[in-house]
Design a protein around this motif. Structure first.
Motif, PDB file in Angstrom:
ATOM      1  N   HIS A  24      59.363  96.083 -27.093  1.00 44.87           N
ATOM      2  CA  HIS A  24      58.131  96.399 -26.371  1.00 44.87           C
ATOM      3  C   HIS A  24      58.021  97.878 -25.997  1.00 44.87           C
ATOM      4  O   HIS A  24      56.955  98.334 -25.590  1.00 44.87           O
ATOM      5  CB  HIS A  24      58.040  95.547 -25.097  1.00 44.87           C
ATOM      6  CG  HIS A  24      59.156  95.787 -24.134  1.00 44.87           C
ATOM      7  ND1 HIS A  24      60.443  95.353 -24.355  1.00 44.87           N
ATOM      8  CD2 HIS A  24      59.183  96.436 -22.937  1.00 44.87           C
ATOM      9  CE1 HIS A  24      61.212  95.716 -23.355  1.00 44.87           C
ATOM     10  NE2 HIS A  24      60.479  96.376 -22.480  1.00 44.87           N
ATOM     11  N   LYS A  25      59.126  98.620 -26.137  1.00 45.65           N
ATOM     12  CA  LYS A  25      59.122 100.043 -25.794  1.00 45.65           C
ATOM     13  C   LYS A  25      58.804 100.945 -26.982  1.00 45.65           C
ATOM     14  O   LYS A  25      58.736 102.168 -26.835  1.00 45.65           O
ATOM     15  CB  LYS A  25      60.479 100.440 -25.220  1.00 45.65           C
ATOM     16  CG  LYS A  25      60.756  99.890 -23.832  1.00 45.65           C
ATOM     17  CD  LYS A  25      59.836 100.510 -22.805  1.00 45.65           C
ATOM     18  CE  LYS A  25      60.197 100.086 -21.387  1.00 45.65           C
ATOM     19  NZ  LYS A  25      59.323 100.717 -20.387  1.00 45.65           N
ATOM     20  N   SER A  27      56.800 103.073 -29.208  1.00 42.28           N
ATOM     21  CA  SER A  27      55.516 103.773 -29.139  1.00 42.28           C
ATOM     22  C   SER A  27      55.671 105.111 -29.838  1.00 42.28           C
ATOM     23  O   SER A  27      56.786 105.540 -30.154  1.00 42.28           O
ATOM     24  CB  SER A  27      55.086 103.989 -27.686  1.00 42.28           C
ATOM     25  OG  SER A  27      55.961 104.914 -27.050  1.00 42.28           O
ATOM     26  N   SER A 111      63.179  87.278 -29.094  1.00 40.14           N
ATOM     27  CA  SER A 111      61.972  87.908 -28.569  1.00 40.14           C
ATOM     28  C   SER A 111      60.921  86.867 -28.205  1.00 40.14           C
ATOM     29  O   SER A 111      60.840  85.800 -28.802  1.00 40.14           O
ATOM     30  CB  SER A 111      61.397  88.875 -29.615  1.00 40.14           C
ATOM     31  OG  SER A 111      60.106  89.312 -29.253  1.00 40.14           O
ATOM     32  N   THR A 113      57.870  87.462 -28.617  1.00 44.59           N
ATOM     33  CA  THR A 113      56.726  87.779 -29.460  1.00 44.59           C
ATOM     34  C   THR A 113      56.734  86.878 -30.692  1.00 44.59           C
ATOM     35  O   THR A 113      57.604  87.023 -31.558  1.00 44.59           O
ATOM     36  CB  THR A 113      56.748  89.250 -29.893  1.00 44.59           C
ATOM     37  OG1 THR A 113      56.873  90.066 -28.733  1.00 44.59           O
ATOM     38  CG2 THR A 113      55.470  89.617 -30.630  1.00 44.59           C
TER      39      THR A 113
END
Length: 200
Positions: A24-25, A27, A111, A113
């Protein structure tokens, strides 16, 4: 730096971010910082963080599936028990040779996700199917009707998967040789490989 080398550098950075901070980090900012480059450098090769993450997952998925495929011994192995323990050891060696990749794989497996879990599930299912084919070929024909091939394949898969986690998480407590020694006693006990005639 040539574009292809820069691309690999950035994908390596994505992998480190996944392992060290979580998927999730990922970017543009975190990857640029990890790689030691500016944001425009990243944008020069990737449109956004989603494309960056997908490219990394595609690369690591391909490499992981190749390693998993290599972990299944050929169906014509003369000694199926030795072939399976050798394959387990080879798999653990591959995991240790690419720890970042496999730490990410194990993290993504847990995860929350769904999209990431589906990617991994596809690969794991292929591995289980390959193990099932090996078990079916290795089981003597007269015992095959009494062997649950699918559950045997899943049992072996669970051994591989957990062993891979352990050699990364606790390498001093669970070295490869300890796992291999245990597998050499577990696998012969499975109905597919256990010959009741050998018990006196």
């Amino acid at each position: 730096m040539a574009p292809e080398k820069r691309r690999e550098q950035l994908l390596d950075a994505v992998l480190r971010v996944i392992v060290e901070q979580g998927v999730h980090k990922v970017s543009i900012d975190t990857v640029a910082k990890d790689a030691g480059v500016s944001r425009p450098v990243v944008y020069g090769l990737f449109q956004d963080s989603d494309q960056l993450l997908r490219a990394c997952l595609d690369r690591e998925e391909t490499a992981a599936l190749t390693q998993l495929a290599g972990a299944v011994p050929p169906a014509t192995s003369g000694d199926p028990i030795r072939a399976m323990t050798d394959s387990l050891e080879n798999f653990l060696t591959a995991v240790q040779a690419a720890p970042g990749r496999w730490r990410a794989v194990f993290q993504l497996a847990d995860s929350s996700t769904p999209a990431f879990r589906r990617r991994l599930e596809t690969g794991r299912q292929k591995f289980i199917e390959a193990l099932a084919a090996f078990v079916r070929a290795a089981t003597p024909p007269d015992r095959l009707p009494t062997v649950d091939v699918e559950l045997t394949a899943r049992t072996i898969y669970a051994l591989f998967w957990e062993a891979g986690r352990l050699v990364l998480a606790e390498p001093d407590t669970f070295p490869t040789q300890r796992i291999r020694d245990y597998a050499s006693t577990l696998i012969p006990a499975l109905p597919a490989f256990h010959d009741p005639k050998s018990v006196r």
